[in-house]
Design a protein around this motif. Structure first.
Motif, short mmCIF file in Angstrom:
data_model
loop_
_atom_site.label_atom_id
_atom_site.label_comp_id
_atom_site.label_asym_id
_atom_site.label_seq_id
_atom_site.Cartn_x
_atom_site.Cartn_y
_atom_site.Cartn_z
N ALA A 178 15.12 0.41 -0.38
CA ALA A 178 15.32 -1.10 0.30
C ALA A 178 15.92 -1.57 1.68
O ALA A 178 15.61 -1.70 3.00
CB ALA A 178 15.53 -1.95 -0.82
N ILE A 179 17.47 -0.75 1.49
CA ILE A 179 18.64 -1.18 2.70
C ILE A 179 18.07 -0.57 3.49
O ILE A 179 17.83 -1.07 4.14
CB ILE A 179 20.05 -0.36 2.16
N VAL A 180 17.70 0.97 3.61
CA VAL A 180 17.71 1.62 4.51
C VAL A 180 15.70 1.56 5.33
O VAL A 180 15.33 0.68 6.57
CB VAL A 180 17.09 2.91 4.20
N ARG A 181 15.22 0.44 4.25
CA ARG A 181 13.57 0.09 4.84
C ARG A 181 13.93 -1.44 5.14
O ARG A 181 13.25 -1.46 6.43
CB ARG A 181 12.73 0.37 3.53
N LYS A 182 14.93 -1.94 5.31
CA LYS A 182 15.07 -3.09 5.53
C LYS A 182 15.47 -2.63 6.93
O LYS A 182 15.28 -3.60 8.42
CB LYS A 182 15.73 -3.63 4.69
N LEU A 183 16.82 -2.12 7.49
CA LEU A 183 17.60 -2.20 8.54
C LEU A 183 16.80 -1.35 9.10
O LEU A 183 16.72 -0.97 10.19
CB LEU A 183 18.68 -0.89 8.25
N PHE A 184 15.69 -0.42 9.17
CA PHE A 184 15.41 0.56 9.62
C PHE A 184 13.13 0.52 10.11
O PHE A 184 12.64 0.99 10.17
CB PHE A 184 15.30 2.18 9.63
N LYS A 185 12.94 -1.08 9.23
CA LYS A 185 11.82 -1.66 9.56
C LYS A 185 10.87 -1.39 10.57
O LYS A 185 9.64 -0.90 10.64
CB LYS A 185 12.17 -2.53 8.89
N LYS A 186 11.72 -1.56 12.03
CA LYS A 186 10.72 -1.23 12.96
C LYS A 186 10.36 0.40 13.08
O LYS A 186 9.44 0.67 13.76
CB LYS A 186 11.56 -1.81 14.40
N GLU A 187 11.48 1.37 13.81
CA GLU A 187 11.63 2.10 13.31
C GLU A 187 10.63 2.95 12.38
O GLU A 187 9.41 3.88 12.75
CB GLU A 187 12.96 3.06 13.28
N ILE A 188 10.09 2.03 10.99
CA ILE A 188 9.83 3.21 9.59
C ILE A 188 7.92 2.44 10.18
O ILE A 188 6.77 3.64 10.18
CB ILE A 188 10.35 1.96 8.88
N LYS A 189 8.27 1.40 10.77
CA LYS A 189 6.72 0.74 11.57
C LYS A 189 6.00 1.58 11.85
O LYS A 189 4.55 1.93 12.29
CB LYS A 189 6.12 -0.32 11.49
N GLU A 190 6.62 1.92 13.36
CA GLU A 190 5.77 2.30 14.79
C GLU A 190 6.34 3.92 14.12
O GLU A 190 5.03 3.90 14.79
CB GLU A 190 7.55 2.71 15.73
N PHE A 191 6.56 4.72 13.56
CA PHE A 191 6.42 6.05 13.66
C PHE A 191 6.04 6.67 12.17
O PHE A 191 5.73 7.75 11.90
CB PHE A 191 8.07 6.58 14.42
N ASN A 192 5.66 5.76 11.86
CA ASN A 192 5.03 6.00 10.27
C ASN A 192 6.07 6.69 9.11
O ASN A 192 5.35 7.81 8.58
CB ASN A 192 3.62 6.45 10.70
N TYR A 193 7.06 6.11 9.32
CA TYR A 193 7.91 7.60 8.42
C TYR A 193 7.87 7.09 6.78
O TYR A 193 7.48 5.53 6.46
CB TYR A 193 9.37 7.04 8.76
N GLN A 194 8.26 7.50 5.69
CA GLN A 194 7.95 6.97 4.72
C GLN A 194 9.35 7.84 3.99
O GLN A 194 9.64 9.10 4.21
CB GLN A 194 6.18 8.14 4.20
N PHE A 195 9.13 7.59 3.22
CA PHE A 195 9.98 7.87 1.82
C PHE A 195 9.59 8.54 0.76
O PHE A 195 8.64 8.46 0.10
CB PHE A 195 10.82 6.87 0.49
N ASN A 196 10.00 10.41 1.19
CA ASN A 196 9.01 11.17 0.32
C ASN A 196 9.52 12.56 0.76
O ASN A 196 10.60 12.26 1.11
CB ASN A 196 7.13 10.95 0.84
#
Length: 196
Positions: A178-196
């Motif tokens: 959750a910490i990483v998801r919050k900190l990098f929310k823009k990158e995760i959304k833009e590049f569709n990064y997933q935790f897997n």
């Protein structure tokens, strides 16, 4: 950061994305008037600049080199943020062990916005570079963009010996995810990064 007049490209160096390896690789293709911030830690010399921080953003480059910024091909590299933080962890464990003595979860909880590179290659949350290369597809992408490329880049890994465990998911619990998801929310959304 590299500005190559010879090849007409600008490399915006982000953190924990093989930036030092890319810089080291490209250095051998630079002309005598090209610019490279270099890295004393990694042994890449500085070339034609007094800038000491290699991780400078597009706005600084544009203000110092407006013609080049407008006319040259610009690229940067980004990485799955969950993998990126594990890379930080192993790098820190090697360089400053005190930061990692309480384990990965504690290490991840101490991260702040200064590890996020989003503003180095975006303006008002829009990409300002011509190509944003995903670290996970580095070699496949490099052979398609207008920079010098050969298979030598495949063997240029300056910091790869810091990390033996490649599966980043083994380090996380729900809190650190959750910490990483919050900190990098823009990158995760833009590049569709997933935790897997």
């Amino acid at each position: 950061m590299i500005i190559s007049h010879k090849h007409k490209f600008i490399f915006i160096k982000t953190k924990k994305t093989a930036g030092s390896s890319i810089e080291r690789y490209l250095f051998d293709y630079l002309g005598s008037d090209d610019i490279c911030t270099g890295s004393t830690i990694e042994g890449t010399p500085s070339l034609n600049t007094d800038i000491e921080d290699g991780h400078i953003g597009w706005d600084v480059i544009d203000s110092l080199y407006p013609y080049e910024f407008k006319n040259y091909f610009k690229f940067a590299v980004e990485r799955n943020p969950w993998d990126k933080i594990v890379s930080y962890y192993f790098y820190s464990r090697n360089k400053t062990p005190k930061k990692t003595k309480n384990g990965f979860g504690h290490f991840a909880s101490k991260f702040s916005k200064n590890v996020v590179d989003w503003n180095l290659y975006t303006s008002n949350d829009n990409l300002i570079v011509d190509s944003l290369v995903k670290y996970e597809k580095l070699h496949e992408t490099f052979c398609t963009i207008p920079i010098p490329y050969n298979n030598e880049l495949l063997t240029t890994k300056l910091k790869a010996n810091f990390r033996k465990e490649q599966d980043y998911t083994k380090f996380y619990d729900d809190s650190s995810i959750a910490i990483v998801r919050k900190l990098f929310k823009k990158e995760i959304k833009e590049f569709n990064y997933q935790f897997n």
